[in-house]
Design a protein around this motif. Structure first.
Motif, mmCIF file in Angstrom:
data_model
loop_
_atom_site.group_PDB
_atom_site.id
_atom_site.type_symbol
_atom_site.label_atom_id
_atom_site.label_comp_id
_atom_site.label_asym_id
_atom_site.label_seq_id
_atom_site.Cartn_x
_atom_site.Cartn_y
_atom_site.Cartn_z
ATOM 1 N N LEU A 374 0.880 -1.250 0.045
ATOM 2 C CA LEU A 374 0.139 -0.044 -0.094
ATOM 3 C C LEU A 374 0.734 1.269 -0.125
ATOM 4 C CD1 LEU A 374 -2.918 1.336 0.096
ATOM 5 C CD2 LEU A 374 -2.546 1.115 2.741
ATOM 6 N N GLN A 375 1.677 1.178 0.904
ATOM 7 C CA GLN A 375 2.830 2.325 0.877
ATOM 8 C C GLN A 375 3.468 2.630 -0.634
ATOM 9 O OE1 GLN A 375 6.178 1.902 3.353
ATOM 10 N NE2 GLN A 375 7.093 3.924 2.627
ATOM 11 N N ASN A 376 3.702 1.563 -1.298
ATOM 12 C CA ASN A 376 4.538 1.797 -2.571
ATOM 13 C C ASN A 376 3.280 2.242 -3.550
ATOM 14 O OD1 ASN A 376 5.334 -0.103 -5.363
ATOM 15 N ND2 ASN A 376 6.852 1.485 -4.479
ATOM 16 N N ALA A 377 2.202 1.750 -3.374
ATOM 17 C CA ALA A 377 0.853 2.017 -4.256
ATOM 18 C C ALA A 377 0.486 3.557 -4.402
ATOM 19 C CB ALA A 377 -0.100 1.102 -4.205
ATOM 20 N N ILE A 378 0.605 3.998 -2.964
ATOM 21 C CA ILE A 378 0.419 5.488 -2.906
ATOM 22 C C ILE A 378 1.480 6.238 -3.519
ATOM 23 C CG2 ILE A 378 -0.134 7.267 -1.284
ATOM 24 C CD1 ILE A 378 -1.337 5.046 0.343
ATOM 25 N N GLU A 379 2.575 6.093 -3.026
ATOM 26 C CA GLU A 379 3.774 6.586 -3.545
ATOM 27 C C GLU A 379 3.969 6.751 -4.784
ATOM 28 O OE1 GLU A 379 7.192 5.072 -1.632
ATOM 29 O OE2 GLU A 379 7.046 5.981 0.134
ATOM 30 N N THR A 380 3.741 5.734 -5.481
ATOM 31 C CA THR A 380 3.836 5.616 -7.113
ATOM 32 C C THR A 380 2.682 6.161 -7.526
ATOM 33 O OG1 THR A 380 4.833 3.370 -6.671
ATOM 34 C CG2 THR A 380 4.039 4.050 -8.919
ATOM 35 N N ASN A 381 1.581 6.233 -7.276
ATOM 36 C CA ASN A 381 0.416 6.665 -8.053
ATOM 37 C C ASN A 381 0.667 8.325 -7.814
ATOM 38 O OD1 ASN A 381 -1.036 4.600 -8.287
ATOM 39 N ND2 ASN A 381 -2.675 4.970 -7.241
ATOM 40 N N VAL A 382 1.035 8.862 -6.739
ATOM 41 C CA VAL A 382 1.109 10.359 -6.590
ATOM 42 C C VAL A 382 2.380 10.825 -7.577
ATOM 43 C CG1 VAL A 382 1.639 12.125 -4.834
ATOM 44 C CG2 VAL A 382 -0.080 10.421 -4.380
ATOM 45 N N PHE A 383 3.459 10.082 -7.319
ATOM 46 C CA PHE A 383 4.542 10.491 -8.223
ATOM 47 C C PHE A 383 4.295 10.533 -9.470
ATOM 48 C CE2 PHE A 383 8.496 9.269 -10.354
ATOM 49 C CZ PHE A 383 9.227 10.423 -10.291
ATOM 50 N N GLY A 384 3.727 9.276 -10.090
ATOM 51 C CA GLY A 384 3.431 9.201 -11.159
ATOM 52 C C GLY A 384 2.464 10.441 -11.893
ATOM 53 N N TYR A 385 1.726 10.623 -11.151
ATOM 54 C CA TYR A 385 0.879 11.786 -11.588
ATOM 55 C C TYR A 385 1.630 13.101 -11.751
ATOM 56 C CZ TYR A 385 -3.164 15.276 -11.744
ATOM 57 O OH TYR A 385 -3.865 16.121 -12.291
ATOM 58 N N LEU A 386 2.452 13.376 -10.788
ATOM 59 C CA LEU A 386 3.250 14.583 -10.884
ATOM 60 C C LEU A 386 4.087 14.386 -12.121
ATOM 61 C CD1 LEU A 386 4.149 14.923 -7.162
ATOM 62 C CD2 LEU A 386 2.799 16.566 -8.508
ATOM 63 N N TYR A 387 4.782 13.274 -12.356
ATOM 64 C CA TYR A 387 5.680 12.894 -13.364
ATOM 65 C C TYR A 387 5.074 13.065 -14.861
ATOM 66 C CZ TYR A 387 9.392 10.438 -15.526
ATOM 67 O OH TYR A 387 10.783 10.006 -16.533
ATOM 68 N N THR A 388 3.872 12.592 -14.975
ATOM 69 C CA THR A 388 3.486 12.369 -16.329
ATOM 70 C C THR A 388 2.637 13.724 -16.530
ATOM 71 O OG1 THR A 388 1.547 11.083 -15.492
ATOM 72 C CG2 THR A 388 3.633 10.169 -16.132
ATOM 73 N N ARG A 389 2.395 14.460 -15.836
ATOM 74 C CA ARG A 389 1.596 16.001 -16.356
ATOM 75 C C ARG A 389 2.387 16.729 -17.345
ATOM 76 N NH1 ARG A 389 -2.731 14.413 -16.036
ATOM 77 N NH2 ARG A 389 -1.731 12.089 -15.740
ATOM 78 N N THR A 390 1.658 16.944 -18.346
ATOM 79 C CA THR A 390 2.299 17.767 -19.618
ATOM 80 C C THR A 390 2.255 19.237 -19.179
ATOM 81 O OG1 THR A 390 0.404 17.826 -20.792
ATOM 82 C CG2 THR A 390 1.801 16.272 -21.510
ATOM 83 N N THR A 391 1.485 19.684 -18.100
ATOM 84 C CA THR A 391 1.599 20.948 -17.482
ATOM 85 C C THR A 391 1.765 20.821 -16.145
ATOM 86 O OG1 THR A 391 -0.867 20.706 -17.205
ATOM 87 C CG2 THR A 391 0.085 21.863 -19.395
ATOM 88 N N LYS A 392 2.094 21.854 -15.341
ATOM 89 C CA LYS A 392 2.074 21.672 -13.917
ATOM 90 C C LYS A 392 0.755 21.344 -13.124
ATOM 91 C CE LYS A 392 1.593 26.824 -12.895
ATOM 92 N NZ LYS A 392 2.415 27.692 -12.029
ATOM 93 N N VAL A 393 1.029 20.826 -11.858
ATOM 94 C CA VAL A 393 -0.250 20.700 -11.149
ATOM 95 C C VAL A 393 0.067 21.726 -10.026
ATOM 96 C CG1 VAL A 393 -1.049 19.129 -9.057
ATOM 97 C CG2 VAL A 393 -0.027 17.957 -10.818
#
Length: 487
Positions: A374-393
């Motif tokens: 669960l820890q890794n799933a949350i970390e990866t989801n949030v990081f992946g969202y920030l990493y793959t945005r073509t514009t900033k969050v």
């Protein structure tokens, strides 16, 4: 002709690939067999046939792997690694693209090459007569005979896939360089695949390692393994050091002990009492006086969990450990094992099963395993969202809400696989959720409003704190049933 792009221009943006989550099902069996070379001390296997290609049935690594692949459902991946319990020699792994036609070797009666061992002068190896060689192992033996004229104790062997040269010394100064062409004779380098151009692997020797040193080194080789065990050569000091190493990392260590003091409730200096007193949350032990690899079977069953599937999480209790035999213990001994958070595989009635499925701290295996996921799933989801945005969050409540959605997505997966479930929350108050409230989703995610964020964090572009409370689904291990009978 004027291109239409002068009127309508299209630009295509490609976002980065979403990062992959860590795996929590790869076991690493760590042994001392020299069948794994110094330069390739960790290998991966998908079945027992692949293991048998590297190890013989008498090797401890083979015995442990056989237990691992005997489990049902059958696991699909395993790592086997080597630790240096003694200083080891430098070596040259020749290319796998060696000359495979035996007749080509047999035609050589004046084989020769130069080789630099331990950093000295190039040694000339000459007079290698291969006319009578029956196979690649015989070729290696004939080369070794001539090699030892120049360098006593140096070796040349064939492991089924390549030729290997090893120095006759050990330690960090022990080396074997690529071969070069001789002044006279037929150069064996091209046939052996031992030249620099053949892209073999040369590795310096190594000094004796501590347990922590081995684990650090294997982590640097490939960190993808999650659980680890050692073959039966380890002693009590090694087991304690391995547990201490695992506790500081997202790894899980397991061992089987035959220490008879573990069965004595009065004993407090046994290995399981040590693990319990240190509250080791990432170490799991099994007592058995016959099968040293029962823990391997337990890990094999636990690590087959696919957290992406519905209702896939399991408890280790009640599980079979194929490839090993249940022990016979008394009730007093069983109570001693339970008191020391030590697992055991025995008969309950006519049914063999593992009990109790706990870590040395007393927490359950499935809880520790699931929370790591669960820890890794949350970390990866949030990081992946920030990493793959073509514009900033943006650093606004709307931007933070997007991160909250990613955390909630991971938690919903936890409900789907059976790690989390709706229930009464008895912990601290958080946001709109009070102690005693019912968590209908099984979790609740709260983010501090951006307006309440302190200035330094905002200037550092940190998101406001995001907090999650979650209710574990648990598992039923015991039942009390009352029957009232009336005539």
């Amino acid at each position: 002709m004027i291109p239409v792009s002068k009127v309508v221009k299209v630009s295509i943006l490609s976002s980065p690939t979403f990062p992959k989550r860590k795996g929590f099902g790869l076991l690493n069996i760590i042994g001392i067999s020299a069948r794994l070379p110094v330069g390739n001390r960790m290998r991966f296997y998908s079945d027992m046939d692949a293991v048998a290609a590297d190890f013989s049935s008498g090797d401890e690594e083979y015995k442990a792997a056989q237990v691992f692949f005997s489990q049902s459902p059958r696991p699909t991946e395993l790592a086997i690694s080597r630790r240096f319990n003694v200083a080891v020699p430098g070596e040259l792994l020749c290319s796998v693209n060696y000359q495979k036609t035996l007749a080509t070797w047999q035609a050589i009666t004046d084989g020769a090459f130069k080789i630099n061992i331990d950093g000295g002068v190039n040694e000339g190896v000459t007079g290698v007569n291969l006319a009578g060689a029956a196979n690649m192992n015989a070729i290696a033996a004939l080369i070794q005979t001539r090699l030892q004229v120049a360098r006593p104790n140096a070796t040349c062997t064939f492991d089924g896939t390549r030729f290997i040269f090893r120095s006759g010394t050990t330690g960090v100064l022990s080396t074997v360089d690529y071969t070069t062409a001789p002044a006279l004779g037929t150069d064996l380098g091209p046939l052996l695949g031992s030249r620099a151009a053949d892209l073999g692997i040369k590795t310096a020797g190594a000094a004796i390692e501590t347990i922590a040193g081995t684990l650090d080194a294997l982590q640097n080789v490939d960190p993808s393994w999650y659980g680890f065990v050692f073959t039966s050569e380890v002693v009590t000091r090694d087991i304690k050091d391995a547990a201490a190493w695992a506790e500081a990392r997202v790894k899980m260590y397991g061992f089987t002990t035959s220490d008879s003091n573990v069965l004595d409730q009065a004993a407090i200096d046994d290995i399981m009492s040590h693990m319990k007193s240190n509250l080791y949350d990432r170490t799991i032990g099994i007592w058995d006086n016959n099968d040293p690899y029962q823990i391997v079977s337990a890990f094999a069953r636990g690590f087959t969990v696919n957290f992406n599937e519905q209702n896939s999480t399991i408890t280790l209790k009640f599980k079979l450990l194929p490839g090993t035999s249940p022990v016979t213990i008394t009730e007093s001994q069983r109570l001693a094992l339970v008191a020391k958070n030590c697992n055991y595989y025995t008969y309950f009635g006519d049914s063999a099963m593992l009990a109790e499925g706990v870590m040395s701290s007393g927490k359950f295996f499935d809880e520790r395993h699931g929370l790591d996921w669960l820890q890794n799933a949350i970390e990866t989801n949030v990081f992946g969202y920030l990493y793959t945005r073509t514009t900033k969050v943006p650093q606004t409540d709307r931007g933070v809400a997007a991160l909250v959605q990613q955390a909630e997505k991971a938690c919903r997966e936890g409900v789907n696989n059976g790690l989390l479930a709706p229930g009464i929350w008895n912990g601290m108050d958080l946001g709109e959720t009070k102690s005693g409230s019912y968590l209908a989703k099984g979790f609740y995610v709260y983010a501090q409003p951006v307006a309440e964020q302190n200035t330094s964090d905002r200037e550092a572009r940190k998101a406001p704190p995001i907090q999650i409370i979650a209710k574990g689904a648990g598992a039923i291990h015991f039942a009390d049933i009352t029957v009232t009978f009336e005539r």
